[in-house]
Design a protein around this motif. Structure first.
Motif, PDB file in Angstrom:
ATOM      1  N   PHE A   7       0.482  -0.737  -0.163  1.00 39.93           N
ATOM      2  CA  PHE A   7      -0.213  -0.132   0.334  1.00 39.93           C
ATOM      3  C   PHE A   7       0.517   1.331  -0.252  1.00 39.93           C
ATOM      4  CE2 PHE A   7      -2.408   3.603   2.033  1.00 39.93           C
ATOM      5  CZ  PHE A   7      -3.828   3.263   1.361  1.00 39.93           C
ATOM      6  N   LYS A   8       1.665   1.241   1.212  1.00 35.66           N
ATOM      7  CA  LYS A   8       3.272   2.455   0.845  1.00 35.66           C
ATOM      8  C   LYS A   8       3.710   2.383  -0.086  1.00 35.66           C
ATOM      9  CE  LYS A   8       6.003   4.854   3.416  1.00 35.66           C
ATOM     10  NZ  LYS A   8       6.303   4.788   5.407  1.00 35.66           N
ATOM     11  N   LYS A   9       3.981   1.667  -0.680  1.00 41.71           N
ATOM     12  CA  LYS A   9       4.807   1.770  -2.012  1.00 41.71           C
ATOM     13  C   LYS A   9       3.953   2.255  -3.400  1.00 41.71           C
ATOM     14  CE  LYS A   9       7.104  -1.320  -5.428  1.00 41.71           C
ATOM     15  NZ  LYS A   9       7.556  -2.657  -6.102  1.00 41.71           N
ATOM     16  N   LEU A  10       2.279   1.910  -3.168  1.00 49.29           N
ATOM     17  CA  LEU A  10       1.688   2.046  -4.429  1.00 49.29           C
ATOM     18  C   LEU A  10       1.163   3.709  -3.641  1.00 49.29           C
ATOM     19  CD1 LEU A  10       0.099  -0.846  -5.172  1.00 49.29           C
ATOM     20  CD2 LEU A  10       1.887   0.525  -6.856  1.00 49.29           C
ATOM     21  N   GLU A  11       0.686   4.082  -3.130  1.00 55.06           N
ATOM     22  CA  GLU A  11       0.070   5.675  -2.141  1.00 55.06           C
ATOM     23  C   GLU A  11       1.427   6.484  -1.785  1.00 55.06           C
ATOM     24  OE1 GLU A  11      -3.284   5.437  -3.605  1.00 55.06           O
ATOM     25  OE2 GLU A  11      -2.871   3.420  -4.243  1.00 55.06           O
ATOM     26  N   GLY A  12       2.097   5.900  -1.584  1.00 51.48           N
ATOM     27  CA  GLY A  12       3.125   6.783  -0.563  1.00 51.48           C
ATOM     28  C   GLY A  12       3.176   7.013   0.895  1.00 51.48           C
ATOM     29  N   LEU A  13       1.655   6.468   1.451  1.00 54.64           N
ATOM     30  CA  LEU A  13       1.727   6.466   2.404  1.00 54.64           C
ATOM     31  C   LEU A  13       1.186   5.372   3.321  1.00 54.64           C
ATOM     32  CD1 LEU A  13      -0.810   8.563   2.767  1.00 54.64           C
ATOM     33  CD2 LEU A  13       0.976   9.793   3.210  1.00 54.64           C
ATOM     34  N   SER A  14       1.218   5.362   4.392  1.00 55.01           N
ATOM     35  CA  SER A  14       0.676   4.026   5.038  1.00 55.01           C
ATOM     36  C   SER A  14      -0.797   3.829   4.979  1.00 55.01           C
ATOM     37  CB  SER A  14       1.264   3.391   6.616  1.00 55.01           C
ATOM     38  OG  SER A  14       1.085   4.283   7.680  1.00 55.01           O
ATOM     39  N   PRO A  15      -0.982   2.584   5.763  1.00 55.67           N
ATOM     40  CA  PRO A  15      -2.803   2.344   5.982  1.00 55.67           C
ATOM     41  C   PRO A  15      -2.906   3.733   6.642  1.00 55.67           C
ATOM     42  CG  PRO A  15      -2.169   0.448   4.912  1.00 55.67           C
ATOM     43  CD  PRO A  15      -1.055   1.171   5.093  1.00 55.67           C
ATOM     44  N   ASN A  16      -2.178   3.501   7.348  1.00 56.39           N
ATOM     45  CA  ASN A  16      -3.024   4.398   8.597  1.00 56.39           C
ATOM     46  C   ASN A  16      -3.145   5.633   8.291  1.00 56.39           C
ATOM     47  OD1 ASN A  16      -3.980   2.705  10.979  1.00 56.39           O
ATOM     48  ND2 ASN A  16      -2.209   1.920  11.731  1.00 56.39           N
ATOM     49  N   GLU A  17      -1.912   5.735   8.140  1.00 52.86           N
ATOM     50  CA  GLU A  17      -1.450   7.423   7.806  1.00 52.86           C
ATOM     51  C   GLU A  17      -2.854   8.298   6.338  1.00 52.86           C
ATOM     52  OE1 GLU A  17       3.198   7.755   7.455  1.00 52.86           O
ATOM     53  OE2 GLU A  17       2.410   6.972   6.180  1.00 52.86           O
ATOM     54  N   TYR A  18      -3.024   7.018   5.503  1.00 49.49           N
ATOM     55  CA  TYR A  18      -4.508   6.925   4.820  1.00 49.49           C
ATOM     56  C   TYR A  18      -5.804   7.247   4.789  1.00 49.49           C
ATOM     57  CZ  TYR A  18      -7.425   6.802   0.785  1.00 49.49           C
ATOM     58  OH  TYR A  18      -7.944   7.274  -0.405  1.00 49.49           O
ATOM     59  N   ARG A  19      -5.874   6.055   5.870  1.00 53.50           N
ATOM     60  CA  ARG A  19      -6.799   6.807   6.810  1.00 53.50           C
ATOM     61  C   ARG A  19      -6.633   8.002   7.867  1.00 53.50           C
ATOM     62  NH1 ARG A  19      -8.563   1.584   9.915  1.00 53.50           N
ATOM     63  NH2 ARG A  19     -10.637   1.283   8.415  1.00 53.50           N
ATOM     64  N   LYS A  20      -6.056   8.183   8.667  1.00 50.68           N
ATOM     65  CA  LYS A  20      -6.363   9.489   9.061  1.00 50.68           C
ATOM     66  C   LYS A  20      -6.659  10.698   8.214  1.00 50.68           C
ATOM     67  CE  LYS A  20      -3.436   7.630  12.727  1.00 50.68           C
ATOM     68  NZ  LYS A  20      -2.194   7.934  13.716  1.00 50.68           N
ATOM     69  N   ARG A  21      -5.685  10.696   7.222  1.00 51.17           N
ATOM     70  CA  ARG A  21      -5.701  11.857   6.442  1.00 51.17           C
ATOM     71  C   ARG A  21      -6.978  12.325   5.620  1.00 51.17           C
ATOM     72  NH1 ARG A  21      -3.308  11.657  -0.092  1.00 51.17           N
ATOM     73  NH2 ARG A  21      -5.188  10.712   0.374  1.00 51.17           N
ATOM     74  N   ASP A  22      -7.614  10.719   5.683  1.00 54.07           N
ATOM     75  CA  ASP A  22      -8.714  10.985   4.611  1.00 54.07           C
ATOM     76  C   ASP A  22     -10.263  11.603   5.752  1.00 54.07           C
ATOM     77  OD1 ASP A  22      -9.192  10.850   1.826  1.00 54.07           O
ATOM     78  OD2 ASP A  22     -11.579   9.237   3.038  1.00 54.07           O
ATOM     79  N   ARG A  23      -9.564  10.951   7.006  1.00 54.25           N
ATOM     80  CA  ARG A  23     -10.998  12.256   7.519  1.00 54.25           C
ATOM     81  C   ARG A  23     -10.969  13.456   7.766  1.00 54.25           C
ATOM     82  NH1 ARG A  23      -9.094   8.757  13.281  1.00 54.25           N
ATOM     83  NH2 ARG A  23      -9.618   6.234  12.497  1.00 54.25           N
TER      84      ARG A  23
END
Length: 535
Positions: free
Chosen positions: A519-535
């Motif tokens: 996930f981090k390789k493709l999105e540049g963020l870890s799943p947790n970071e992606y979830r926090k950013r999207d809130r």
């Protein structure tokens, strides 16, 4: 009606039992013997009407059985089934009145044809139709094949002459004072389709008729013999009045014209010593046919001229391979017609086109076509089903035997157009199957999808799927699967009820750490970071 199978090999006897439709031929009793002695005992006891025999058996040979049957049971019809393509065996089969000579492994159709012929011959004898029996013997295939083989051997090896000279004298009228020979070969490549159509596509029947006409004149005058060479050509071997051979062949051609409506062409070799020069004269006759100008009306009988050596400026079809490739890939008819017209315009400027040039075109186009098929259809099994005879395989000629270049160009154009249509259809099918694969991935992304799984499901090779997928979407299949999974994961991460481990499992990853890494390789963020950013 009864039959006897004589062979020392049990599996051969069983094969004959299985392959023959006994009931259809009215044969209701089949017995066996494993050697000549037991076969003679069986024949004396059962009087079979049909006998199948091998040639090589322990003790006495099949030829011994043939000789015995000829003397003691001459009404029995014998079919030889042998594993040996031995000329002496064939000769003795003919000598002792055998009906047919079949080679192992046994061809079922050939075997049943031989049985049908033998049964019919026996029935005719039983009914007392002696005239029909003699006719059946005359048209029996063994005798023509026997003479074709003898005379082919003579052409290929003149030293064979000494062993058959007496037969040639008694059978064909050769005399001791005959010291010269001359060989003519009939051109079969310029036989007009209207003539071939009269024989319903049967080459054997056509050649049989041609040989009958040739021998009706040549043998009647006892000047030689016509036969079918094992390489397929009709050959006339002359040994008397060889200087007037062209006139004799003109007479033969008149007979062919009366029978078929059109004369044919003969290449005639030079006068050579008999027998040493037979092979050379035969070779010269072939040279004549290969050198004739297919673009001009020419004599029906052409003699070998050692001074004739035409120098040709050949046009190579390979020079048009790239334009053909581009035209095919365009999917349009006009580019294909243009490239064919380009070739035919150059060919039209050739005043001299012989057989060698046509053979060159045939070979070159076969190679070019095979390469194009490989490029267009790859390794698909269907590609081999789309191959066919080259457009140059058969020479289109007019009633005068002249090459019809426009007809040849039409064949080439039609073949290329057919390939173009198949290519377009193939492209549509390619696109369809690739999108079916994408649809399958979208529905099964959470499963362990491998390239081999997809190959098995869609009946394609792994290499083919991988290559076509990359061509269609500019990404590897594995990258596409990961991208689909990540897109689904991003949607699931928007729901706070799902833990990261649950999201990983729902999109096909058993290992949460590996999922996070991808996930981090493709999105540049870890799943947790992606979830926090999207809130």
């Amino acid at each position: 009606m009864r039959a006897l199978i004589v062979d020392d090999e049990r599996h051969v006897r069983e094969a004959i039992r299985l392959l023959v439709d006994w009931q259809a031929y009215g044969i209701n009793e089949v017995t066996e013997a494993q050697d000549v002695a037991s076969a003679i005992e069986r024949i004396n006891q059962d009087s079979p009407q049909i006998v199948f025999t091998d040639m090589m058996m322990p003790g006495q040979l099949g030829t011994d059985l043939l000789a015995w049957i000829r003397e003691h049971a001459s009404s029995a019809k014998v079919i030889v089934i042998s594993g040996h393509d031995d000329f002496d065996f064939v000769r003795k089969t003919v000598l002792y009145g055998g009906m047919d000579y079949i080679l192992k492994p046994i061809d079922p159709e050939q075997l049943n044809q031989a049985v049908a012929k033998a049964v019919q011959s026996r029935k005719q004898e039983d009914e007392g139709t002696k005239q029909e029996q003699r006719k059946a013997i005359e048209i029996n295939q063994l005798r023509p094949v026997y003479w074709d083989k003898i005379l082919t051997n003579l052409v290929e090896d003149p030293s064979y002459y000494s062993s058959i000279v007496e037969t040639l004298r008694t059978e064909f009228g050769l005399e001791e004072e005959d010291r010269l020979c001359r060989v003519a070969v009939l051109a079969t490549d310029t036989i007009h389709p209207t003539i071939r159509s009269k024989f319903a596509g049967s080459e054997d029947l056509l050649y049989f008729s041609l040989l009958n006409i040739c021998n009706e004149i040549v043998r009647k005058q006892r000047r030689g013999v016509a036969f079918r060479h094992e390489q397929g050509s009709v050959v006339v071997l002359l040994w008397k009045m060889t200087g007037s051979a062209p006139a004799l062949l003109d007479t033969v051609n008149e007979g062919i014209r009366q029978a078929f409506g059109s004369p044919l062409e003969f290449g005639l070799g030079g006068e050579r010593p008999l027998p040493a020069g037979i092979k050379q004269s035969y070779h010269e006759a072939h040279i004549v046919l290969r050198q004739r100008n297919m673009r001009a009306v020419r004599p029906r009988v052409r003699c070998f001229d050692p001074e004739e050596n035409p120098r040709l400026s050949a046009i190579h079809l390979t020079e048009f391979e790239d334009p053909m490739r581009i035209a095919l890939r365009s999917g349009q008819e006009q580019p294909i017609r243009d490239v064919v017209r380009l070739w035919v315009n150059q060919a039209e400027r050739m005043s001299y086109i012989n057989t060698e040039q046509l053979e060159l075109w045939n070979h070159e186009y076969s190679v070019v076509r095979a390469r194009l098929l490989k490029e267009l259809f790859g390794d698909l099994p269907a590609a081999s089903n789309r191959s066919q005879d080259s457009a140059f395989a058969a020479v289109p000629v007019d009633p005068e035997g002249c090459l019809m270049l426009p007809r040849l160009a039409e064949r080439l154009e039609q073949d290329l157009l057919q390939l173009s249509r198949l290519w377009a259809e193939h492209q549509r099918q390619d696109e369809h199957v690739i999108f079916e694969i994408v649809k399958y991935i979208d529905s099964h992304y959470a499963e362990d999808i491998t390239l081999q799984d997809l190959a098995d499901r869609f009946f394609l090779s792994r290499e083919y799927i991988s290559r076509k997928f990359k061509q269609q979407f500019q990404e590897n299949l594995s990258d596409h699967i990961e991208r689909v999974r990540m897109d689904k994961a991003k949607l699931l991460l928007m729901n706070p009820q799902y833990r990261i481990a649950q999201v990983a499992e729902l999109v096909g990853y058993k290992d949460e750490k590996y999922f996070s890494k991808v996930f981090k390789k493709l999105e540049g963020l870890s799943p947790n970071e992606y979830r926090k950013r999207d809130r």
